[in-house]
Every structure is written in structure tokens, then in C-alpha cells.
Design an enzyme around this catalytic site. Structure first.
Site, PDB file in Angstrom:
ATOM      1  N   GLU A  88       0.816  -1.217   0.000  1.00 39.94           N
ATOM      2  CA  GLU A  88       0.000   0.000   0.000  1.00 39.94           C
ATOM      3  C   GLU A  88       0.854   1.274   0.000  1.00 39.94           C
ATOM      4  OE1 GLU A  88      -2.438   2.539  -0.364  1.00 39.94           O
ATOM      5  OE2 GLU A  88      -3.619   0.733   0.007  1.00 39.94           O
ATOM      6  N   GLY A  89       0.440   2.233  -0.821  1.00 40.54           N
ATOM      7  CA  GLY A  89       1.109   3.540  -0.845  1.00 40.54           C
ATOM      8  C   GLY A  89       2.579   3.444  -1.180  1.00 40.54           C
TER       9      GLY A  89
ATOM     10  N   ASP B  27       9.686   6.041  -2.914  1.00 45.88           N
ATOM     11  CA  ASP B  27       9.062   4.747  -3.209  1.00 45.88           C
ATOM     12  C   ASP B  27       9.817   3.683  -2.426  1.00 45.88           C
ATOM     13  OD1 ASP B  27       8.146   2.402  -4.477  1.00 45.88           O
ATOM     14  OD2 ASP B  27       7.946   3.411  -6.416  1.00 45.88           O
TER      15      ASP B  27
ATOM     16  N   ARG C 249       8.979   0.371  -2.596  1.00 41.79           N
ATOM     17  CA  ARG C 249       8.590  -0.957  -3.086  1.00 41.79           C
ATOM     18  C   ARG C 249       9.792  -1.767  -3.544  1.00 41.79           C
ATOM     19  NH1 ARG C 249       4.281   0.589  -7.432  1.00 41.79           N
ATOM     20  NH2 ARG C 249       5.587   2.427  -7.511  1.00 41.79           N
TER      21      ARG C 249
HETATM   22  N1  LIG Z   1       3.214   7.255  -1.106  1.00 36.51           N
HETATM   23  C1  LIG Z   1       2.430   7.479  -2.150  1.00 36.51           C
HETATM   24  N2  LIG Z   1       1.932   6.403  -2.780  1.00 36.51           N
HETATM   25  C2  LIG Z   1       1.138   6.609  -3.841  1.00 36.51           C
HETATM   26  C3  LIG Z   1       0.803   7.901  -4.311  1.00 36.51           C
HETATM   27  N3  LIG Z   1       0.001   7.743  -5.394  1.00 36.51           N
HETATM   28  C4  LIG Z   1      -0.140   6.395  -5.579  1.00 36.51           C
HETATM   29  N4  LIG Z   1       0.539   5.707  -4.647  1.00 36.51           N
HETATM   30  C5  LIG Z   1       0.761   4.239  -4.506  1.00 36.51           C
HETATM   31  O1  LIG Z   1       1.551   3.870  -5.620  1.00 36.51           O
HETATM   32  C6  LIG Z   1       1.352   2.511  -5.944  1.00 36.51           C
HETATM   33  C7  LIG Z   1       0.990   2.417  -7.418  1.00 36.51           C
HETATM   34  O2  LIG Z   1       1.194   1.132  -7.809  1.00 36.51           O
HETATM   35  P1  LIG Z   1       0.849   0.554  -9.232  1.00 36.51           P
HETATM   36  O3  LIG Z   1      -0.605   0.811  -9.537  1.00 36.51           O
HETATM   37  O4  LIG Z   1       1.332  -0.850  -9.240  1.00 36.51           O
HETATM   38  O5  LIG Z   1       1.612   1.513 -10.235  1.00 36.51           O
HETATM   39  P2  LIG Z   1       3.114   1.757 -10.603  1.00 36.51           P
HETATM   40  O6  LIG Z   1       4.042   0.751 -10.075  1.00 36.51           O
HETATM   41  O7  LIG Z   1       3.479   3.160 -10.234  1.00 36.51           O
HETATM   42  O8  LIG Z   1       3.115   1.675 -12.204  1.00 36.51           O
HETATM   43  P3  LIG Z   1       2.146   0.990 -13.261  1.00 36.51           P
HETATM   44  O9  LIG Z   1       2.437  -0.468 -13.246  1.00 36.51           O
HETATM   45  O10 LIG Z   1       2.502   1.636 -14.548  1.00 36.51           O
HETATM   46  O11 LIG Z   1       0.724   1.300 -12.843  1.00 36.51           O
HETATM   47  C8  LIG Z   1       0.274   1.988  -5.032  1.00 36.51           C
HETATM   48  O12 LIG Z   1       0.888   1.269  -3.968  1.00 36.51           O
HETATM   49  C9  LIG Z   1      -0.406   3.284  -4.551  1.00 36.51           C
HETATM   50  O13 LIG Z   1      -1.008   3.098  -3.288  1.00 36.51           O
HETATM   51  C10 LIG Z   1       1.358   9.045  -3.620  1.00 36.51           C
HETATM   52  O14 LIG Z   1       1.125  10.208  -3.958  1.00 36.51           O
HETATM   53  N5  LIG Z   1       2.171   8.753  -2.559  1.00 36.51           N
END
Ligand SMILES: Nc1nc2c(ncn2[C@@H]2O[C@H](COP(=O)(O)OP(=O)(O)OP(=O)(O)O)[C@@H](O)[C@H]2O)c(=O)[nH]1
Ligand SMILES: [Zn+2]
Length: 420
Positions: A290-291, A330, A332
């Protein structure tokens, strides 16, 4: 020495048994057979048998503790595994026997009840860390895709009701610490010490038991949804569509329009169904991160910081705001993500529904070929999510139409707090 866990004596940590070099159930990560590899024993019903640090169930071990504290559960209860075995055969695959290929899950985790049946029958408390079952999914976006004639029912993968037949797999993390350290380019001892310190000393055995090198971390795992024939995943002649998705509860479940998470996930499901209907398979990997693995509290704080900054929510400062609040943009670090795909035996992804360069690079560097990257269709980007998507493109996400320049980026604005 073995201390039963039911005494009033509290043992703060364990130490390697003096004078003994072998555990009753040693773990040899990546060994050629499950018996040589050994069972992962993280249960606390018999401390002497434990060969890993941490406890089963990840964060849910804390709820188990509450249930036991409330006397709702017998602390010595063991799972009755009758009829719990997988509904589909997965593996073994060659990747299971390469100690460096899979380091964040136990490849035998779904087969624990079978491959260690003798040990379980003799009283050893061995628990599965992976479960494989079947389900039907019914989501409005797929019904809409059927209404728009983009998908038609075939009666096997997609039914006239809109139901999608899937095999779904729940995976708890099991970390082989030397392999995790290698992926992150740190020494085993630095990793163990940092894990110990950053969890507030939660797992002293990280520092007192160098002889134990497997850890059950208290974090969420992954769920895999497979559309189509599981056998297609390892058949080079059949195509695979895949979306690897990181949890975003606000969008995924509640439809919040600040990001592209649910629309991209649903687009991924649609593409997976299509691939399964034409003889291939579709794979959705849903990671509990998450996030960006910073948690929802951090994410919501970031939303406020984004919306309240001078000039309002702007694509040009999107990642910066997360770093201001969390200390990192990030967390992750996608280098563990490919493990689950290697566990499934996948060697090639024909269509990857992701624009993330980090996901792409982690997959290809781990040896999975990616044939085509599929960006989110622009019409699926929700109103307040253009800030996110343009910021991502400028940061190096895959974009066949080109990334915005500095002026273009500065012009992309999100909704003000007063407009919600
Ligand atoms: N900390 C934080 N997390 C965010 C924000 N916006 C989105 N997220 C998180 O970013 C993550 C997005 O993950 P995915 O949908 O897998 O997207 P991605 O890895 O960026 O790339 P795609 O595979 O292209 O969608 C999720 O865990 C969201 O909860 C933000 O402004 N701040
Ligand atoms: Zn999101």
C-alpha cells in the site's frame, strides 16, 4: 535447551545450541528435493522444531496473539489440512532449485501438506505458506467491456453472467535472508541488523541466530489471479498477459479518482481474459504494498501536502511531496517482485500491462522476457489522476507518445482540497 512456550518464564531470544551444528530440520535453500531442502517451521507450538525467525501469518500473527490472549484460541491448536491441498498443480519448476532465483517465498509452500506428510503425521507442526484455490470474479468494468462488445462470453473463462473463472493463489512471504541481502546489494549482517533495529527489536533472533537464515516477515504477501489454463504459463508456444499491481485500497476498492490504480488493474483483467480466451493465460499479481510500501497513513498525509502546497497539486512536485513526508519516494523496490512469476515457471510475458520502468527492469533483469508493454489507455485516466500519470511519464515510465517537458509538467494540476 528447549523451553516450553507455556511456562511463565519469558525467553527473550534463543541462541544456537552449543556443541551442535545441525538442526533437526536444517533448511538448504534451493536444494534438489523438498526433503533435502527441509520444511519451513515457523509455528510456535514446539519451539525446538523452529528453523526460521518470525511466525506464520505475517502481520496476522498479532491477531492470533490477540485471539489467544482473549482465550478464544488454544495456543497449541494445529491446522487440520484435510482437503486443503491446491486445486491446480504448480511446479516444481527449474527456478525452484536455483537458490538465487526465488528468495522471498517458499516454492514448496503450497505443497507442504503433501511433501512433508510424514513429518506432519509424526507430530511436527508444519504449515503451508501458499494456498491455491478457485474463484469466480464479477466486476462492473468487465460487464461494461461485454456491453461494449470488447469481450464476449466463451462459457469457460468468461461466462454470460460476466463471471470470470480463475485460479487464485495466496502467497505469504518467506525470506531467505542471504538472497534478500544479495538482491539489495548489502551484506547479510547489515540487512539483519537493520531489520532488527527498524522493527524496534521485534525479532532478536535476527542478530542472535546467524545459524537461522530464513525469516517470516510481518508484512503482507501477494495474491495471484490466473485466467485460463495454468499449464499455459510454462508453455513457450502460448501467450501470457500480465499485470503486476501494488495495492492501492483507496482506488482499487473505493474508486478514489486521484490515481490510475483501479482502472489499470481492471484493464489488466480485461487483457488477461482476452489472452486466456485465445489459448494463452492471464496473470494478475496483487502485492500488498500500500502507498508504494509506505502505508496508507503516509499516502493520505502526502495527498494533503500535495493539495496544500503553494501553487496547488502539480505533476512537477508529485514525487517530491512523498519524499518530504516519507523520506523516500518509493519503498517498493521491485527486485523481489519477479519471484512469484519465477515460482509459476513464467519465462516470457507477451503483454505487460504496466508503464513502470522499475517493474519492467526488475522483470527483465531477473531473466523474464517482455515482448510488449501496454500503457493505460488515456480514456481510463480518472480526472484527478493526470498529476500522477504525467509525473510518472516525466520520471521515466514507459510512454510511447513521449514524456511532458518541464513546462508541460508544470501545467498539469490536480483538484484543490476545496473542490472535493
Ligand atoms: N506514497 C504514495 N503512494 C502513492 C501515491 N500515489 C499512488 N501511490 C501508490 O503507488 C502505488 C501504485 O502502484 P501501481 O498501480 O502498481 O503503479 P506503478 O508501479 O506506479 O506503475 P504501473 O504499473 O505503470 O501502474 C500503489 O501502492 C499506490 O497506493 C502518492 O502520492 N504517494
Ligand atoms: Zn492508487
Amino acid at each position: 535447551m528447549t523451553t516450553p512456550n507455556r511456562t511463565t518464564h519469558i525467553r527473550l531470544t534463543s541462541h544456537p545450541e552449543p556443541g551442535t551444528s545441525t538442526h533437526r530440520f536444517p533448511l538448504r535453500w534451493g536444494a534438489a528435493t523438498p526433503k533435502e531442502r527441509g520444511p519451513v517451521i515457523g509455528s510456535v507450538t514446539n519451539p525446538a522444531d523452529r528453523n526460521v525467525i518470525g511466525a506464520h501469518g505475517g502481520a496476522y500473527s498479532l491477531y492470533r496473539a490477540l485471539a489467544i490472549s482473549a482465550r478464544a484460541m488454544n495456543p497449541l491448536a494445529r491446522p487440520d489440512l484435510t482437503n486443503t491441498h491446491p486445486t491446480a498443480g504448480i511446479g516444481p519448476h527449474p527456478s525452484w532449485f536455483d537458490p538465487d532465483r526465488i528468495v522471498s517465498l517458499d516454492p514448496w509452500g503450497h505443497m507442504a501438506g503433501e511433501v512433508f506428510a510424514e513429518e506432519i503425521a509424526s507430530g511436527v507442526d508444519i504449515r503451508p505458506t501458499i494456498a491455491v484455490t478457485k474463484a469466480r470474479l464479477n466486476v462492473p468494468e468487465i460487464l461494461a467491456a461485454m456491453g461494449a462488445k470488447r469481450l464476449s462470453p466463451d462459457g469457460t473463462v468468461l461466462h454470460a453472467s460476466g463471471d470470470i473463472s480463475v485460479t487464485k493463489v495466496a502467497v505469504d512471504p518467506v525470506w531467505h535472508l542471504p538472497g534478500i541481502a544479495q538482491r539489495f546489494g548489502v551484506s547479510d549482517s547489515v540487512l539483519r541488523r537493520t531489520l532488527f533495529e527498524q522493527t524496534g527489536g521485534m525479532y532478536p533472533e535476527l542478530v542472535t541466530r546467524p545459524d537461522m537464515n530464513v525469516f517470516l516477515p510481518p508484512i503482507g504477501g501477494a495474491t495471484v489471479y490466473i485466467m485460463g489454463d495454468v499449464a499455459a504459463l510454462t508453455d513457450d508456444k502460448r501467450r501470457i498477459a500480465c499485470r503486476v499491481h501494488d495495492e492501492c485500497n483507496g482506488s482499487d476498492v473505493f474508486g478514489s479518482d486521484i490515481c490510475t490504480c483501479r482502472p489499470y488493474l481492471m484493464h489488466g483483467i480485461e487483457e488477461c481474459v482476452r489472452e486466456a480466451q485465445t489459448g494463452g493465460a492471464g496473470v494478475i499479481v496483487y502485492n500488498r504494498k500500500e502507498g508504494r510500501a509506505l502505508g496508507e497513513v503516509t499516502k493520505f498525509l502526502v495527498y494533503n501536502a500535495r493539495k496544500r502546497q503553494e501553487g496547488g497539486d502539480q505533476a512537477s512536485t508529485y514525487f517530491e511531496r512523498t519524499e518530504c513526508v516519507a523520506g523516500v519516494q518509493d519503498a517498493r523496490f521491485q527486485q523481489l517482485m519477479p519471484d512469484v512469476l519465477h515460482w509459476l515457471g513464467i519465462r516470457r510475458i507477451d503483454r505487460l500491462m504496466s508503464m513502470s520502468n522499475m517493474k519492467h527492469d526488475a522483470l527483465t533483469e531477473s531473466g523474464i522476457e517482455i515482448v510488449e508493454r501496454v500503457p493505460i489507455p488515456p480514456e481510463l485516466v480518472p480526472p484527478d489522476a493526470s498529476v500522477e500519470i504525467e509525473a510518472k511519464k516525466a520520471a521515466g515510465y514507459y510512454t510511447p507518445d513521449g514524456a511532458p517537458d518541464a513546462d508541460g509538467l508544470a501545467a498539469v494540476k490536480g483538484r484543490d482540497l476545496e473542490k472535493f
